[in-house]
Scaffold this motif. Structure first.
Motif, short mmCIF file in Angstrom:
data_model
loop_
_atom_site.label_atom_id
_atom_site.label_comp_id
_atom_site.label_asym_id
_atom_site.label_seq_id
_atom_site.Cartn_x
_atom_site.Cartn_y
_atom_site.Cartn_z
N ALA A 143 53.87 49.23 12.11
CA ALA A 143 53.17 48.26 11.26
C ALA A 143 53.92 48.04 9.94
N LYS A 144 54.37 49.11 9.34
CA LYS A 144 55.12 49.03 8.08
C LYS A 144 56.40 48.20 8.26
N LYS A 145 57.14 48.50 9.33
CA LYS A 145 58.39 47.78 9.60
C LYS A 145 58.10 46.30 9.87
N TYR A 146 57.07 46.04 10.69
CA TYR A 146 56.73 44.66 11.05
C TYR A 146 56.39 43.84 9.81
N VAL A 147 55.56 44.38 8.95
CA VAL A 147 55.13 43.65 7.75
C VAL A 147 56.30 43.47 6.78
N ILE B 216 49.67 52.26 4.11
CA ILE B 216 51.09 52.05 4.37
C ILE B 216 51.46 50.57 4.49
N VAL B 217 50.46 49.72 4.79
CA VAL B 217 50.72 48.29 4.98
C VAL B 217 50.29 47.52 3.74
N THR B 218 51.13 46.59 3.29
CA THR B 218 50.87 45.90 2.03
C THR B 218 50.03 44.63 2.17
N CYS B 219 49.94 44.05 3.36
CA CYS B 219 49.18 42.80 3.52
C CYS B 219 47.75 43.09 3.97
N PRO B 220 46.83 42.11 3.85
CA PRO B 220 45.46 42.29 4.31
C PRO B 220 45.40 42.59 5.82
N LEU B 221 44.43 43.41 6.21
CA LEU B 221 44.26 43.80 7.61
C LEU B 221 43.11 43.03 8.26
N VAL B 222 43.27 42.76 9.55
CA VAL B 222 42.31 41.93 10.30
C VAL B 222 41.77 42.73 11.47
N LEU B 223 40.45 42.60 11.73
CA LEU B 223 39.83 43.28 12.86
C LEU B 223 39.30 42.25 13.85
#
Length: 212
Positions: free
Chosen positions: A87-91, A127-134
């Motif tokens: 997830a970190k790499k992707y973002v 670890i992820v900087t952008c908003p998360l979606v469920l």
């Protein structure tokens, strides 16, 4: 584009970049590229292509990491959580605006009580900087939805419950007014009743999400 309230017209779960291009041309203000079934490398490459197109027109892009079943609720549900390193790499590589994750959620109707992995959500949020979606939020208990907000979820997808409310209303309406009692039953009359109940369902969710 002529509406003043803060909403977006969102294209969900698009897997074809050409479809996304058409949606942008037709006025969509938010798009999702779903490369969740691809390898991480392929997903990153394609998401970057979408972002290059969308960001030129100030359109936000949502990506997805972690397998969910089919969008219509079919298919086998596999509890495979979104990996925080991927997830970190992707973002970081894509600069995507929002990330849909898998933490025990699934599309469609839950056959058993859903169990969200809040520990993994907490890790992802750090670890992820952008908003998360469920995605697959229909059927998840109110307290769990609100806990997910506390741990970083900023967008929920609840189509199944809203859609099912409309279908249930139509079925009940047709039973109440069979053909021999109401020969000239208009489709728009039935749909008006369905929309009314769907609106109530959406308001209920807005109240859940607007928790203080």
């Amino acid at each position: 584009n002529n509406i003043d309230i803060p909403i977006v017209l969102h294209l969900d779960h698009a897997k074809n970049i050409e479809t996304i291009k058409k949606a942008i041309d037709y006025g969509f203000t938010s798009v999702m590229y779903d490369g969740s079934k691809l390898s991480l490398k392929e997903n990153i490459i394609n998401t970057k292509k979408v972002i290059e197109i969308a960001h030129k027109k100030n359109i936000s892009v949502e990506g997805e990491l972690g397998y969910l079943n089919n969008e219509d609720g079919t298919g086998k549900i596999i509890l495979k959580y979104t990996n925080e390193i991927e997830a970190k790499k992707y973002v970081e590589d894509t600069k995507v605006d929002a990330l849909a994750i898998a933490i025990g959620n699934a599309h469609g109707i839950y056959m058993t009580k859903p169990s969200l992995n809040f520990k993994q959500l907490e890790i992802l949020n750090k670890i992820v900087t952008c908003p998360l979606v469920l995605h697959g939020s229909s059927g998840i208990q109110k307290n769990d939805l609100q806990k997910a907000i506390d741990l970083g979820i900023r967008k929920f997808n609840i189509n199944t419950e809203v859609s099912n409310t409309g279908v249930k209303t139509i079925r009940e309406y047709l039973l109440k007014y069979p053909e021999n009692k109401k020969l000239n039953l208009r489709l728009e009359t039935v749909l008006e009743e369905a929309r009314k109940q769907m609106t109530e369902k959406i308001i209920n969710y807005i109240n859940i999400f607007n928790k203080k």
